[in-house]
Enzyme design. Sequence first.
Site, PDB file in Angstrom:
ATOM      1  N   ASN A   9     -57.212  67.536  40.580  1.00 46.15           N
ATOM      2  CA  ASN A   9     -58.435  67.089  41.246  1.00 46.15           C
ATOM      3  C   ASN A   9     -58.669  68.007  42.443  1.00 46.15           C
ATOM      4  OD1 ASN A   9     -60.518  65.802  42.533  1.00 46.15           O
ATOM      5  ND2 ASN A   9     -59.270  64.122  43.329  1.00 46.15           N
ATOM      6  N   TRP A  10     -59.612  68.914  42.286  1.00 51.16           N
ATOM      7  CA  TRP A  10     -59.855  69.890  43.362  1.00 51.16           C
ATOM      8  C   TRP A  10     -60.713  69.338  44.493  1.00 51.16           C
ATOM      9  CZ3 TRP A  10     -61.062  75.103  40.370  1.00 51.16           C
ATOM     10  CH2 TRP A  10     -59.873  75.555  39.804  1.00 51.16           C
ATOM     11  N   LYS A  11     -61.234  68.151  44.304  1.00 50.14           N
ATOM     12  CA  LYS A  11     -62.114  67.560  45.325  1.00 50.14           C
ATOM     13  C   LYS A  11     -63.238  68.545  45.669  1.00 50.14           C
ATOM     14  CE  LYS A  11     -58.037  65.292  47.071  1.00 50.14           C
ATOM     15  NZ  LYS A  11     -57.629  64.149  47.833  1.00 50.14           N
ATOM     16  N   HIS A  97     -62.321  57.247  42.410  1.00 47.46           N
ATOM     17  CA  HIS A  97     -61.322  57.800  43.326  1.00 47.46           C
ATOM     18  C   HIS A  97     -61.446  57.093  44.674  1.00 47.46           C
ATOM     19  CE1 HIS A  97     -59.241  60.658  45.905  1.00 47.46           C
ATOM     20  NE2 HIS A  97     -58.640  61.100  44.814  1.00 47.46           N
ATOM     21  N   GLU A  99     -61.530  58.122  47.551  1.00 47.36           N
ATOM     22  CA  GLU A  99     -62.491  58.747  48.485  1.00 47.36           C
ATOM     23  C   GLU A  99     -63.914  58.311  48.148  1.00 47.36           C
ATOM     24  OE1 GLU A  99     -61.062  62.709  47.834  1.00 47.36           O
ATOM     25  OE2 GLU A  99     -59.200  62.172  48.861  1.00 47.36           O
ATOM     26  N   GLU A 169     -53.111  55.428  42.349  1.00 46.22           N
ATOM     27  CA  GLU A 169     -53.088  56.296  43.523  1.00 46.22           C
ATOM     28  C   GLU A 169     -53.060  55.435  44.787  1.00 46.22           C
ATOM     29  OE1 GLU A 169     -54.629  60.455  42.540  1.00 46.22           O
ATOM     30  OE2 GLU A 169     -56.316  59.307  43.285  1.00 46.22           O
ATOM     31  N   GLY A 175     -53.120  62.714  50.049  1.00 43.34           N
ATOM     32  CA  GLY A 175     -53.345  63.747  51.060  1.00 43.34           C
ATOM     33  C   GLY A 175     -52.542  63.556  52.335  1.00 43.34           C
ATOM     34  N   SER A 215     -49.860  62.869  46.882  1.00 42.96           N
ATOM     35  CA  SER A 215     -48.915  63.838  47.457  1.00 42.96           C
ATOM     36  C   SER A 215     -47.864  64.341  46.466  1.00 42.96           C
ATOM     37  CB  SER A 215     -48.249  63.257  48.709  1.00 42.96           C
ATOM     38  OG  SER A 215     -49.217  63.036  49.706  1.00 42.96           O
ATOM     39  N   GLY A 236     -53.916  66.399  43.777  1.00 46.83           N
ATOM     40  CA  GLY A 236     -54.969  66.894  44.669  1.00 46.83           C
ATOM     41  C   GLY A 236     -54.551  68.205  45.316  1.00 46.83           C
ATOM     42  N   GLY A 237     -54.119  68.131  46.547  1.00 47.97           N
ATOM     43  CA  GLY A 237     -53.795  69.323  47.360  1.00 47.97           C
ATOM     44  C   GLY A 237     -52.949  70.367  46.640  1.00 47.97           C
TER      45      GLY A 237
HETATM   46  C1  PEP Z   1     -56.027  62.944  44.744  1.00 52.03           C
HETATM   47  O1  PEP Z   1     -56.964  63.404  45.375  1.00 52.03           O
HETATM   48  O2  PEP Z   1     -56.250  62.332  43.699  1.00 52.03           O
HETATM   49  C2  PEP Z   1     -54.678  63.130  45.258  1.00 52.03           C
HETATM   50  C3  PEP Z   1     -53.697  62.509  44.667  1.00 52.03           C
HETATM   51  O3  PEP Z   1     -54.536  63.966  46.336  1.00 52.03           O
HETATM   52  P1  PEP Z   1     -53.147  64.570  46.908  1.00 52.03           P
HETATM   53  O4  PEP Z   1     -52.352  65.058  45.739  1.00 52.03           O
HETATM   54  O5  PEP Z   1     -53.573  65.664  47.828  1.00 52.03           O
HETATM   55  O6  PEP Z   1     -52.453  63.450  47.613  1.00 52.03           O
END
Ligand code: PEP
Length: 251
Positions: A9-11, A97, A99, A169, A175, A215, A236-237
């Site tokens: 997930n590149w957001k 998500h 966010e 999640e 994040g 994370s 994500g990150g």
């Molecule tokens: C996400 O955005 O779905 C996520 C899990 O982010 P991160 O891996 O950065 O915590």
Amino acid sequence: MRKQLIAANWKMYKTILETKDFIDKFLILIKSVNINNREIVLCPPFTSLYVASEMLKNTNIKLGAQNMYIEEKGAFTGEISPVMIKELNCEYVILGHSERRKYFNETDEFINKKMLMALKYGLIPIVCIGETLQEREENKTFEVLKYQVENSLANLTHEQAAKIVIAYEPVWAIGTGKNATPQQAEEAQSFIREVYANMYGKDVAERIRILYGGSIKPENFKEIISQKNVDGGLVGGASLDPESFFKICCV
Ligand code: PEP
């Protein structure tokens, strides 16, 4: 046997040029190994979907979108429909998500409508659920997860119910660099499967994939994905760098 799925997930990161650069590098890395037992999905921003779709043709890397609207077309300025996503060769779409729940006030009922539309147009929804830190500290995790599963995943036929993907999640892990422990992930995800089994039957619940997200890094993912009810990851990150995402895909 559930095929494991690792989704990036590149957001709201990466321009078209940056997307090209990532995929160039990632394809070289991924071709050096033989990953047939896992599905790998990239979910770039909408603006990068076309170029990603062209570059991923004739590879086994799949494409997903990060969101979509609940209508096929119409006067909905700024929105993107499931038909448009499908046209770009997306097989998956991330829905609900945290966010989007937080910044765009998406409710489980609205996410449910999106999920039904996604399925109608042949997309596989990756529906995100998870508790906040406050909810965990107040011992409300199971209550929250039950509500989210029962409401965001309602109204499916048994056939549809067997197709979807759930991403657990925990909001406090997204994040933050603070991942859930493998035991916390397993506890929540076996509970999610149980709630889903009560809705659609044990057979269906055993077929769906439940991903962990929050994370994930190359260093912590091996133990997390070894859990019985963890069928992959939503990253994500750590998915923004081709090497780090490659390592996660290979753990
Ligand atoms: C996400 O955005 O779905 C996520 C899990 O982010 P991160 O891996 O950065 O915590």
